[in-house]
Motif scaffolding. Sequence first.
Motif, PDB file in Angstrom:
ATOM      1  N   ARG A  38     -24.055 -41.957  56.241  1.00  0.00           N
ATOM      2  CA  ARG A  38     -23.754 -40.644  55.664  1.00  0.00           C
ATOM      3  C   ARG A  38     -25.053 -39.854  55.540  1.00  0.00           C
ATOM      4  O   ARG A  38     -25.935 -40.247  54.776  1.00  0.00           O
TER       5      ARG A  38
ATOM      6  N   GLU B 101     -23.002 -41.536  62.474  1.00  0.00           N
ATOM      7  CA  GLU B 101     -23.032 -40.730  61.261  1.00  0.00           C
ATOM      8  C   GLU B 101     -21.590 -40.241  61.037  1.00  0.00           C
ATOM      9  O   GLU B 101     -20.847 -40.024  62.003  1.00  0.00           O
ATOM     10  N   GLU B 102     -21.207 -40.102  59.770  1.00  0.00           N
ATOM     11  CA  GLU B 102     -19.801 -39.813  59.448  1.00  0.00           C
ATOM     12  C   GLU B 102     -19.237 -38.596  60.206  1.00  0.00           C
ATOM     13  O   GLU B 102     -18.159 -38.667  60.814  1.00  0.00           O
ATOM     14  N   GLN B 103     -19.987 -37.502  60.207  1.00  0.00           N
ATOM     15  CA  GLN B 103     -19.474 -36.297  60.878  1.00  0.00           C
ATOM     16  C   GLN B 103     -19.373 -36.497  62.394  1.00  0.00           C
ATOM     17  O   GLN B 103     -18.445 -36.017  63.050  1.00  0.00           O
ATOM     18  N   GLU B 104     -20.357 -37.264  62.920  1.00  0.00           N
ATOM     19  CA  GLU B 104     -20.364 -37.584  64.358  1.00  0.00           C
ATOM     20  C   GLU B 104     -19.101 -38.385  64.711  1.00  0.00           C
ATOM     21  O   GLU B 104     -18.473 -38.158  65.752  1.00  0.00           O
ATOM     22  N   TYR B 105     -18.728 -39.320  63.829  1.00  0.00           N
ATOM     23  CA  TYR B 105     -17.534 -40.145  64.049  1.00  0.00           C
ATOM     24  C   TYR B 105     -16.306 -39.242  64.098  1.00  0.00           C
ATOM     25  O   TYR B 105     -15.465 -39.327  65.000  1.00  0.00           O
ATOM     26  N   ARG B 106     -16.231 -38.334  63.113  1.00  0.00           N
ATOM     27  CA  ARG B 106     -15.086 -37.407  63.070  1.00  0.00           C
ATOM     28  C   ARG B 106     -15.041 -36.557  64.347  1.00  0.00           C
ATOM     29  O   ARG B 106     -13.982 -36.363  64.940  1.00  0.00           O
ATOM     30  N   ASP B 107     -16.212 -36.041  64.759  1.00  0.00           N
ATOM     31  CA  ASP B 107     -16.261 -35.173  65.941  1.00  0.00           C
ATOM     32  C   ASP B 107     -15.829 -35.932  67.199  1.00  0.00           C
ATOM     33  O   ASP B 107     -15.090 -35.408  68.040  1.00  0.00           O
TER      34      ASP B 107
ATOM     35  N   ASP C 276      -9.665 -39.320  58.914  1.00  0.00           N
ATOM     36  CA  ASP C 276     -10.106 -39.532  57.534  1.00  0.00           C
ATOM     37  C   ASP C 276     -11.103 -40.698  57.502  1.00  0.00           C
ATOM     38  O   ASP C 276     -10.906 -41.693  58.199  1.00  0.00           O
TER      39      ASP C 276
END
Length: 273
Positions: free
Chosen positions: A186, A209-215, A226
């Motif tokens: 994170r 990284e969390e946002q990278e995973y979401r993207d 989620d």
Amino acid sequence: MADQDIKQIVKDKYGKAALRVTSGGSSCCGSASSRGECDPITSKLYSTTETEGLPAEAAAASLGCGNPTALAELKPGESVLDLGSGGGIDVFLSAKRVGPTGKAYGLDMTDEMLALARENQRKAGVQNVEFLRGEIEQIPLPDNTVDVIISNCVINLSADKDRVLAEAFRVLKPGGRFAVSDVVVRGEIPAVIRRSVELWIGCVAGALEEQEYRDKLGKAGFEGIDVEPTRVYRVEDARDFLAKSGLDSDAIAAQVDGKFMSAFIRARKPTAP
Ligand SMILES: C[S@@+](CC[C@H](N)C(=O)[O-])C[C@H]1O[C@@H](n2cnc3c(N)ncnc32)[C@H](O)[C@@H]1O
């Protein structure tokens, strides 16, 4: 490092872990990294009620960082695929949940792990389980085959995460669920520090990284994404390892503390294209 070199390191590491279990030990204590049964990442993931009735070697080989079947809401009759199934613990737990009308597949590229998982299946006497040999970057199943993809601390090991997510999307049926435990970072962390902590956790290729995973999930076509933290790691947990890597844990605490976590990642393949 080339993708094939990473794969070979992963195969060697988990091949040795499987052989330790086969010879009556635990998969992790004494391994090259600090990951052992006493470490805060792999320990105490399953309740005794869950592991009751499973071969002791299936529990001993557990090398995950979460408990995806506890969170995946599996239903009788569903088909499940476990990416990087290791000794098979999550495959056996899935098989119990989906019952005799359902099916649980395990996929792994390490021969020693597959041998251990198949021997565990024989001991457990379960019929609705199949272990497949192959890579998560190239899943040996047709399109639209499974209702649920689970995985436990494996995607962080892959050098081609886009490919893994695209393959997961391909083999899921429309409306199918992605329900995976993985290590996630994170926020921003200086590269050298990040690498040391990742080696402590056992991430050969690097955690997302969390946002990278979401993207990346969004790019693969998933919706309803989620990321839920299940265990957050403190600098205290890695103090000895960091010191051996030449890092002063007090000095870097503020940059690392609480930024590495095990998380449960959920997403869904849309019902219509
Ligand atoms: C950290 S262990 C986790 C095993 C299991 N999921 C568990 O919870 O005990 C990683 C497993 O994934 C497998 N693996 C790693 N990368 C893989 C890849 N690219 N394709 C297939 N299997 C892979 C390894 O062989 C190993 O058995």
